[in-house]
Design a protein around this motif. Structure first.
Motif, PDB file in Angstrom:
ATOM      1  N   ILE A  18       0.856  -1.180   0.000  1.00 63.97           N
ATOM      2  CA  ILE A  18       0.000   0.000   0.000  1.00 63.97           C
ATOM      3  C   ILE A  18       0.893   1.231   0.000  1.00 63.97           C
ATOM      4  O   ILE A  18       1.782   1.372   0.855  1.00 63.97           O
ATOM      5  CB  ILE A  18      -0.979   0.004   1.204  1.00 63.97           C
ATOM      6  N   ALA A  19       0.686   2.096  -0.983  1.00 68.37           N
ATOM      7  CA  ALA A  19       1.510   3.305  -1.105  1.00 68.37           C
ATOM      8  C   ALA A  19       1.077   4.337  -0.065  1.00 68.37           C
ATOM      9  O   ALA A  19      -0.113   4.623   0.089  1.00 68.37           O
ATOM     10  CB  ALA A  19       1.386   3.887  -2.508  1.00 68.37           C
ATOM     11  N   LEU A  20       2.051   4.873   0.638  1.00 65.88           N
ATOM     12  CA  LEU A  20       1.807   5.947   1.602  1.00 65.88           C
ATOM     13  C   LEU A  20       1.915   7.295   0.902  1.00 65.88           C
ATOM     14  O   LEU A  20       1.060   8.159   1.051  1.00 65.88           O
ATOM     15  CB  LEU A  20       2.819   5.850   2.744  1.00 65.88           C
ATOM     16  N   VAL A  21       2.977   7.470   0.136  1.00 62.40           N
ATOM     17  CA  VAL A  21       3.107   8.596  -0.798  1.00 62.40           C
ATOM     18  C   VAL A  21       2.905   8.014  -2.185  1.00 62.40           C
ATOM     19  O   VAL A  21       3.604   7.078  -2.580  1.00 62.40           O
ATOM     20  CB  VAL A  21       4.490   9.279  -0.687  1.00 62.40           C
ATOM     21  N   LYS A  22       1.926   8.535  -2.912  1.00 61.57           N
ATOM     22  CA  LYS A  22       1.490   7.938  -4.177  1.00 61.57           C
ATOM     23  C   LYS A  22       2.321   8.445  -5.359  1.00 61.57           C
ATOM     24  O   LYS A  22       2.798   9.580  -5.342  1.00 61.57           O
ATOM     25  CB  LYS A  22       0.025   8.283  -4.445  1.00 61.57           C
ATOM     26  N   TYR A  23       2.458   7.584  -6.370  1.00 63.48           N
ATOM     27  CA  TYR A  23       2.929   8.102  -7.661  1.00 63.48           C
ATOM     28  C   TYR A  23       1.725   8.091  -8.588  1.00 63.48           C
ATOM     29  O   TYR A  23       0.941   7.142  -8.609  1.00 63.48           O
ATOM     30  CB  TYR A  23       4.109   7.270  -8.179  1.00 63.48           C
ATOM     31  N   TRP A  24       1.551   9.184  -9.312  1.00 65.60           N
ATOM     32  CA  TRP A  24       0.415   9.296 -10.225  1.00 65.60           C
ATOM     33  C   TRP A  24       0.886  10.103 -11.411  1.00 65.60           C
ATOM     34  O   TRP A  24       1.097  11.303 -11.328  1.00 65.60           O
ATOM     35  CB  TRP A  24      -0.772   9.965  -9.526  1.00 65.60           C
ATOM     36  N   GLY A  25       1.136   9.398 -12.496  1.00 64.63           N
ATOM     37  CA  GLY A  25       1.723  10.009 -13.679  1.00 64.63           C
ATOM     38  C   GLY A  25       3.032   9.324 -14.036  1.00 64.63           C
ATOM     39  O   GLY A  25       3.871   9.104 -13.163  1.00 64.63           O
ATOM     40  N   LYS A  26       3.186   8.974 -15.311  1.00 68.07           N
ATOM     41  CA  LYS A  26       4.373   8.255 -15.783  1.00 68.07           C
ATOM     42  C   LYS A  26       5.081   9.044 -16.879  1.00 68.07           C
ATOM     43  O   LYS A  26       4.478   9.896 -17.537  1.00 68.07           O
ATOM     44  CB  LYS A  26       3.987   6.873 -16.337  1.00 68.07           C
ATOM     45  N   LYS A  27       6.344   8.692 -17.067  1.00 67.37           N
ATOM     46  CA  LYS A  27       7.129   9.256 -18.161  1.00 67.37           C
ATOM     47  C   LYS A  27       8.012   8.149 -18.716  1.00 67.37           C
ATOM     48  O   LYS A  27       8.275   7.149 -18.040  1.00 67.37           O
ATOM     49  CB  LYS A  27       7.984  10.421 -17.659  1.00 67.37           C
ATOM     50  N   GLY A  28       8.485   8.334 -19.938  1.00 65.98           N
ATOM     51  CA  GLY A  28       9.412   7.354 -20.520  1.00 65.98           C
ATOM     52  C   GLY A  28       8.862   5.944 -20.485  1.00 65.98           C
ATOM     53  O   GLY A  28       7.668   5.710 -20.694  1.00 65.98           O
ATOM     54  N   ASN A  29       9.737   5.001 -20.186  1.00 64.26           N
ATOM     55  CA  ASN A  29       9.372   3.586 -20.168  1.00 64.26           C
ATOM     56  C   ASN A  29       9.036   3.146 -18.743  1.00 64.26           C
ATOM     57  O   ASN A  29       9.878   2.625 -18.021  1.00 64.26           O
ATOM     58  CB  ASN A  29      10.529   2.739 -20.728  1.00 64.26           C
ATOM     59  N   GLN A  30       7.790   3.401 -18.339  1.00 65.77           N
ATOM     60  CA  GLN A  30       7.322   2.997 -17.009  1.00 65.77           C
ATOM     61  C   GLN A  30       8.128   3.648 -15.890  1.00 65.77           C
ATOM     62  O   GLN A  30       8.497   2.981 -14.914  1.00 65.77           O
ATOM     63  CB  GLN A  30       7.367   1.470 -16.864  1.00 65.77           C
ATOM     64  N   LEU A  31       8.406   4.933 -16.044  1.00 62.65           N
ATOM     65  CA  LEU A  31       9.127   5.671 -15.009  1.00 62.65           C
ATOM     66  C   LEU A  31       8.169   6.620 -14.303  1.00 62.65           C
ATOM     67  O   LEU A  31       7.265   7.179 -14.937  1.00 62.65           O
ATOM     68  CB  LEU A  31      10.285   6.463 -15.629  1.00 62.65           C
ATOM     69  N   PRO A  32       8.347   6.827 -13.008  1.00 62.25           N
ATOM     70  CA  PRO A  32       7.403   7.668 -12.259  1.00 62.25           C
ATOM     71  C   PRO A  32       7.714   9.154 -12.382  1.00 62.25           C
ATOM     72  O   PRO A  32       8.873   9.548 -12.470  1.00 62.25           O
ATOM     73  CB  PRO A  32       7.622   7.194 -10.812  1.00 62.25           C
TER      74      PRO A  32
END
Length: 350
Positions: A18-32
């Motif tokens: 479970i993510a505590l600080v979320k990533y939302w949005g990607k760049k490149g090849n599956q990079l956050p």
């Protein structure tokens, strides 16, 4: 030196997180687009068995989930394997049968792609050692598994580690990377090491918008720049909080991150809402209980309506009666799952 004439089986089990600080949005090849930090769970795991044999005519791969062939996920795995052709050039020489099962039901707010892809990535890294006859040291092995898992599912990069893991480059965490996750468990205050997670099941309906589409909508989101700055700030603060054990500060950021994530969904174009009326009712009751009883419990959500209620193990005897008396009536069929911070993946002897 590789050997494609062998056959055998490899099995790994890996947790969801479970993510505590979320990533939302990607760049490149599956990079956050921003760093994230998560807690891996103890009981919510996927066990994956990879059978391999020399290539024969027909399909290269079959995938069975809990005894049933799942062609949609099978296609996803085939695409993922194709993307690994340079990394694992031996894959084309084998035919694979993959058998996967979860200890938790689908669509329950538990990230099944994280546990599924991380367990399969660990199987592939173990297979590479067999095929090439070379073993990596433990640190190199899990770093590689994290990088491979990321290409299948971003959050899976964190599931190859137990306890707390961070993914995404940050100036405040040495060795952090967009390419793979790193463990943060050695620096965590004891109060978080057996932290509890009660997963409150509001709805098991399929989401109207997938996480993949949600990530894509961040590309032209009016608040994207501000969000990435906020996430970096919350990431830095959370690292310090996990060291210090400041529960009030932890809860503040935990809930800020959850509601920011859902706010981004509601402000995207097209807009979508994944919370349900009962999600909001639960949030109100959790906050009221915390204020009235001075118990340090906080909530978070992934991209869905179900709530993860996090609290110290020492408060379990206070929190469980609260869940039963006040929250269960608002849950789908009155169901919730009790979990806690776990120690990470395990290779299973066959």
């Amino acid at each position: 030196m590789k050997n494609n004439t062998i056959s055998g089986s490899i099995c790994w089990e890996s947790p969801s997180n479970i993510a505590l600080v979320k990533y939302w949005g990607k760049k490149g090849n599956q990079l956050p687009c921003n760093p994230s930090i998560s807690m891996s769970l103890k009981n919510s795991i996927t066990r994956t068995k990879l059978d391999y044999e020399p290539k024969k005519a027909g399909d290269q791969l079959s995938f069975l989930f809990e005894g049933k062939r799942e062609t949609s996920f099978e296609k996803r795995i085939v695409k993922w394997f194709d993307s690994l052709a340079k990394e694992f050039d031996f894959l084309s020489g084998f035919t694979f049968s993959i058998y996967s099962e979860n200890t938790f039901p689908h669509s329950t707010g538990i990230a099944s792609s994280a546990s599924a892809m991380s367990s399969l990535a660990l199987c592939l890294c173990s297979l590479e050692e067999v095929v090439r006859g070379v073993s990596l040291n433990e640190s190199e092995f899990f770093q590689k598994a994290s990088r491979i898992a990321r290409l299948g599912s971003g959050s899976a990069s964190r599931s190859v580690y137990g306890g707390f893991a961070a993914w995404g480059e940050s100036k405040v965490l040495s060795k952090s990377s967009d390419e793979f996750a790193v463990s943060f468990s050695d620096h965590v205050n004891p109060i978080f090491q057996d932290f509890q997670d009660a997963i409150l099941l509001v709805s098991s309906e399929k989401k109207e918008v997938s996480s993949t589409v949600g990530h894509q909508l961040m590309e032209n989101h009016p608040y994207a720049k501000a969000r990435f700055a906020q996430a970096n700030d919350n990431f830095e603060k959370t690292l310090g909080i996990l060291k210090s054990g400041d529960l009030n500060a932890f809860i503040e950021i935990l809930e800020n991150e959850a509601l920011s994530l859902h706010g981004l969904m509601m402000n995207s174009t097209p807009s979508f809402t994944l919370m349900k009326p009962n999600t909001l009712e639960l949030i109100d009751r959790i906050r009221a209980f915390r204020k009235t009883h001075n118990v340090p419990l906080g909530f978070t959500l992934d991209a869905g309506p179900n709530i993860h209620l996090l609290f110290p193990k020492s408060d379990k005897k206070k929190v469980l009666p609260f869940i039963e008396s006040e929250l269960v009536p608002f849950l789908e069929n009155g169901k919730y799952i009790l979990d806690e911070a776990g120690s990470g993946p395990q290779k299973i002897k066959i």
